[in-house]
Write a protein that holds these residues in place. Structure first.
Motif, PDB file in Angstrom:
ATOM      1  N   LEU A 123      -1.248  -0.662  13.231  1.00 57.11           N
ATOM      2  CA  LEU A 123      -2.032   0.510  13.630  1.00 57.11           C
ATOM      3  C   LEU A 123      -1.861   1.657  12.651  1.00 57.11           C
ATOM      4  CD1 LEU A 123      -1.464   0.418  17.498  1.00 57.11           C
ATOM      5  CD2 LEU A 123      -3.415  -0.456  16.190  1.00 57.11           C
ATOM      6  N   LEU A 124      -0.680   1.785  12.061  1.00 63.88           N
ATOM      7  CA  LEU A 124      -0.462   2.824  11.047  1.00 63.88           C
ATOM      8  C   LEU A 124      -1.362   2.588   9.834  1.00 63.88           C
ATOM      9  CD1 LEU A 124       1.222   5.228   9.859  1.00 63.88           C
ATOM     10  CD2 LEU A 124       2.748   3.478   8.912  1.00 63.88           C
ATOM     11  N   LEU A 125      -1.446   1.340   9.393  1.00 63.64           N
ATOM     12  CA  LEU A 125      -2.245   1.040   8.202  1.00 63.64           C
ATOM     13  C   LEU A 125      -3.720   1.334   8.404  1.00 63.64           C
ATOM     14  CD1 LEU A 125      -0.629  -2.319   6.980  1.00 63.64           C
ATOM     15  CD2 LEU A 125      -0.230  -0.013   6.089  1.00 63.64           C
ATOM     16  N   ILE A 126      -4.216   1.095   9.619  1.00 63.78           N
ATOM     17  CA  ILE A 126      -5.655   1.276   9.833  1.00 63.78           C
ATOM     18  C   ILE A 126      -5.987   2.639  10.445  1.00 63.78           C
ATOM     19  CG2 ILE A 126      -6.016  -1.203  10.075  1.00 63.78           C
ATOM     20  CD1 ILE A 126      -6.251  -0.762  13.095  1.00 63.78           C
TER      21      ILE A 126
ATOM     22  N   PRO B 194      -6.288   5.663   9.325  1.00 68.01           N
ATOM     23  CA  PRO B 194      -7.271   6.556   8.687  1.00 68.01           C
ATOM     24  C   PRO B 194      -8.705   6.046   8.728  1.00 68.01           C
ATOM     25  CG  PRO B 194      -5.400   6.051   7.224  1.00 68.01           C
ATOM     26  CD  PRO B 194      -5.370   5.073   8.339  1.00 68.01           C
ATOM     27  N   LEU B 195      -8.930   4.842   9.222  1.00 65.49           N
ATOM     28  CA  LEU B 195     -10.243   4.211   9.095  1.00 65.49           C
ATOM     29  C   LEU B 195     -11.128   4.520  10.291  1.00 65.49           C
ATOM     30  CD1 LEU B 195      -9.103   0.692   7.828  1.00 65.49           C
ATOM     31  CD2 LEU B 195      -9.733   2.700   6.467  1.00 65.49           C
ATOM     32  N   GLY B 196     -12.367   4.843  10.009  1.00 62.98           N
ATOM     33  CA  GLY B 196     -13.356   5.048  11.056  1.00 62.98           C
ATOM     34  C   GLY B 196     -14.037   3.742  11.432  1.00 62.98           C
ATOM     35  N   GLU B 197     -14.972   3.838  12.358  1.00 61.99           N
ATOM     36  CA  GLU B 197     -15.670   2.651  12.871  1.00 61.99           C
ATOM     37  C   GLU B 197     -16.326   1.851  11.753  1.00 61.99           C
ATOM     38  OE1 GLU B 197     -16.827   0.057  15.810  1.00 61.99           O
ATOM     39  OE2 GLU B 197     -15.892   1.966  16.329  1.00 61.99           O
ATOM     40  N   GLU B 198     -16.998   2.531  10.847  1.00 59.03           N
ATOM     41  CA  GLU B 198     -17.714   1.825   9.786  1.00 59.03           C
ATOM     42  C   GLU B 198     -16.762   1.085   8.866  1.00 59.03           C
ATOM     43  OE1 GLU B 198     -20.933   0.470   7.439  1.00 59.03           O
ATOM     44  OE2 GLU B 198     -20.796   1.263   9.482  1.00 59.03           O
ATOM     45  N   ASP B 199     -15.663   1.724   8.467  1.00 62.46           N
ATOM     46  CA  ASP B 199     -14.718   1.080   7.563  1.00 62.46           C
ATOM     47  C   ASP B 199     -14.030  -0.112   8.215  1.00 62.46           C
ATOM     48  OD1 ASP B 199     -15.129   2.563   5.276  1.00 62.46           O
ATOM     49  OD2 ASP B 199     -13.651   4.095   5.796  1.00 62.46           O
TER      50      ASP B 199
ATOM     51  N   ASN C   2      -1.158  -7.881   7.716  1.00 61.39           N
ATOM     52  CA  ASN C   2      -0.995  -6.524   7.176  1.00 61.39           C
ATOM     53  C   ASN C   2      -1.257  -6.525   5.675  1.00 61.39           C
ATOM     54  OD1 ASN C   2       1.853  -5.344   9.186  1.00 61.39           O
ATOM     55  ND2 ASN C   2      -0.284  -5.577   9.700  1.00 61.39           N
ATOM     56  N   GLU C   3      -0.719  -7.500   4.962  1.00 59.63           N
ATOM     57  CA  GLU C   3      -0.932  -7.555   3.514  1.00 59.63           C
ATOM     58  C   GLU C   3      -2.388  -7.887   3.191  1.00 59.63           C
ATOM     59  OE1 GLU C   3       1.038  -9.248  -0.609  1.00 59.63           O
ATOM     60  OE2 GLU C   3       1.991  -9.700   1.307  1.00 59.63           O
ATOM     61  N   THR C   4      -2.982  -8.768   3.975  1.00 60.75           N
ATOM     62  CA  THR C   4      -4.398  -9.074   3.781  1.00 60.75           C
ATOM     63  C   THR C   4      -5.258  -7.826   3.965  1.00 60.75           C
ATOM     64  OG1 THR C   4      -4.043 -11.329   4.582  1.00 60.75           O
ATOM     65  CG2 THR C   4      -6.303 -10.518   4.576  1.00 60.75           C
ATOM     66  N   ILE C   5      -4.942  -7.028   4.980  1.00 62.22           N
ATOM     67  CA  ILE C   5      -5.681  -5.782   5.203  1.00 62.22           C
ATOM     68  C   ILE C   5      -5.516  -4.845   4.012  1.00 62.22           C
ATOM     69  CG2 ILE C   5      -5.668  -3.675   6.606  1.00 62.22           C
ATOM     70  CD1 ILE C   5      -5.090  -5.531   9.046  1.00 62.22           C
TER      71      ILE C   5
ATOM     72  N   TYR D 233      -8.947   4.588   0.110  1.00 60.57           N
ATOM     73  CA  TYR D 233      -8.077   4.566   1.276  1.00 60.57           C
ATOM     74  C   TYR D 233      -6.915   5.528   1.053  1.00 60.57           C
ATOM     75  CZ  TYR D 233      -4.395   2.791   4.374  1.00 60.57           C
ATOM     76  OH  TYR D 233      -3.380   2.673   5.295  1.00 60.57           O
ATOM     77  N   PRO D 234      -6.678   6.463   1.975  1.00 60.26           N
ATOM     78  CA  PRO D 234      -5.574   7.422   1.798  1.00 60.26           C
ATOM     79  C   PRO D 234      -4.236   6.808   2.192  1.00 60.26           C
ATOM     80  CG  PRO D 234      -6.756   7.908   3.828  1.00 60.26           C
ATOM     81  CD  PRO D 234      -7.482   6.752   3.184  1.00 60.26           C
TER      82      PRO D 234
END
Length: 440
Positions: A26-29, A31-36, A146-149, A161-162
């Motif tokens: 959840l930390l990795l994703i 910053p991502l919005g619905e589209e990303d 996680n690494e794949t993401i 990606y920030p």
């Protein structure tokens, strides 16, 4: 957290580890919005929301259905989250859930798993539960996604990606050997692989012995500085240093430098997520395919190591002939021994982790970059599939090359000295580098 192999897990350890793994996802994703989350950033990779659903359904199948005995009948791995029925190139066209539904599914599965954990007989003698294997398998599966993401996020279009850089990296140790240094490994009969049943995947087993002639191997992975020399010497245009297959791919793909490198006013720059910098000559080269690594080795008058050579250099103590779990010993990675676990979001200079050196004298064998070997992916003598053929067995053959050692993007719970990764030799989105070897 430390889930040291070879021992059972308590319920509290299982719950804590599952919570920690999910918190990282959840930390990795975050910053991502619905589209990303829903867009397919590259045909090589899944929409990230597919990865999230697949993580949840893998947990559902193995912990709820296989261990807690629930007959759920949800379609998951039998439908849209089946990676064989739906290869990456078609996943954008699937009926994927929206962000809220995906998160709800993940939370629902996790709640059911934890709710039933108290009824599971952790001392049962079956191979799935023995020493907590199935829980470590589910954890490793999420770690690997996680690494794949992160591979997907490196490919992300639009705003970079920030990266939430939370770990600083050390500089090169003054005592570290210089790039290009080598060590000699004497010929002999050496242990390879593992008999561990608590964590190791089936393709790492069984532990067996191999006969190796003497060889030399690089102390460090090949650096950007050395790779820049290859480029400057026309390495990408020298037909003589490329294999036939490699040259065909170099031409078809238009390869001129590692992925995410760009030439600006005569200087090479590199992008790592949202960070752009001049190529640092002391860091290991990253995002090269097998064919590029092979061409460099030929240009340098060397070759890529076999995976057996790599593992012996990494794990065997020349003084005793004994096999370690990691290059530095049997304890899991720390910030003193290896650059793993993602939150640095970058490679470190070679020689930055002297405490992580192997007994043979090689540095950086765990973390920073996956290292291509010359070996194809096959089962070891005596290999037996467990617990399902789709993890290893269906990939055995000559199509894939083995990579070893993990990268900065690898979670520490998903890497060890015997861990075997594999991919097509054309792949560059993985965090891949290499080191060279030579005959003696």
């Amino acid at each position: 957290m430390d889930l040291h192999a070879g021992r059972p897990l308590t319920r509290s350890e299982i719950a804590e580890a599952l919570h920690e793994a999910r918190a990282r996802t959840l930390l990795l994703i975050a910053p991502l919005g619905e589209e990303d989350l829903r867009v397919q950033h590259d045909p090589l990779m899944s929409p990230i929301v597919w990865d999230l659903g697949h993580i949840a359904h893998f947990e559902e199948v193995w912990l709820l259905e296989n261990i807690e005995g629930k007959e759920l009948g949800r379609e998951g791995l039998r439908g849209i989250y089946d990676p064989f029925r739906n290869p990456r190139a078609v996943r954008a066209g699937l009926d994927l859930p929206e962000r809220r539904a995906a998160f709800g599914y993940m939370a629902q599965v996790r709640s059911e798993v934890l709710g039933g954990l108290g009824e599971v007989d952790l001392d049962a003698d079956g191979p799935l539960l023995r020493d907590g294997y199935v829980f470590r398998m589910v954890l490793q599966h999420e770690y690997q996604h996680n690494e794949t993401i992160l591979q997907t996020l490196q490919l992300k279009g639009g705003a970079p990606y920030p990266a939430a850089r939370a770990v600083g990296l050390p500089g090169r140790a003054p005592s570290a050997p210089e790039p290009g240094a080598t060590v000699r490994i004497e010929g002999g009969r050496y242990p390879l692989g593992s008999d561990d049943r608590s964590e190791a995947y089936d393709n790492e087993r069984p532990r067996h012995r191999v006969d190796l002639p003497a060889f030399e191997i690089d102390v460090h992975p090949v650096t950007n500085g050395s790779y820049l020399e290859f480029i400057a010497d026309g390495g990408y245009d020298r037909r003589s240093v490329w294999s036939d297959e490699g040259w065909a791919w170099r031409q078809e793909a238009g390869l001129t430098a590692p992925a995410y490198w760009s030439l600006r006013e005569g200087e090479w720059w590199q992008r790592v997520m949202d960070l752009e910098r001049r190529v640092d000559p002391m860091r290991p080269v990253c995002h090269v395919c097998f064919w590029e690594a092979d061409a460099f080795a030929r240009w340098a008058g060397t070759r890529l190591p076999t995976e057996a050579e790599w593992e012996v250099a990494a794990l065997v103590d020349p003084a005793t002939g004994s096999q370690r779990r990691y290059p530095w010993g049997d304890e899991p990675p720390t910030t003193l021994t290896a650059n793993v676990d993602q939150l640095a979001f970058d490679t470190a200079p070679v020689g930055a982790f002297p405490a992580g050196a192997s007994a043979a004298g090689c540095h950086g064998l765990i973390g920073d970059v996956w290292e291509w070997t010359s070996s194809t992916f096959v089962g070891y003598p005596g290999y037996r599939t467990f617990p399902y053929p789709e993890y290893s067995e269906v990939f055995f053959g000559t199509e894939y090359r083995v990579l070893r050692g993990g990268s900065w993007a690898t979670r520490s719970g998903a890497i060890r000295g015997t861990f075997r990764n594999w991919d097509y030799p054309i792949r560059r989105q993985i965090f891949s580098g290499f080191r060279c070897a030579r005959d003696v």
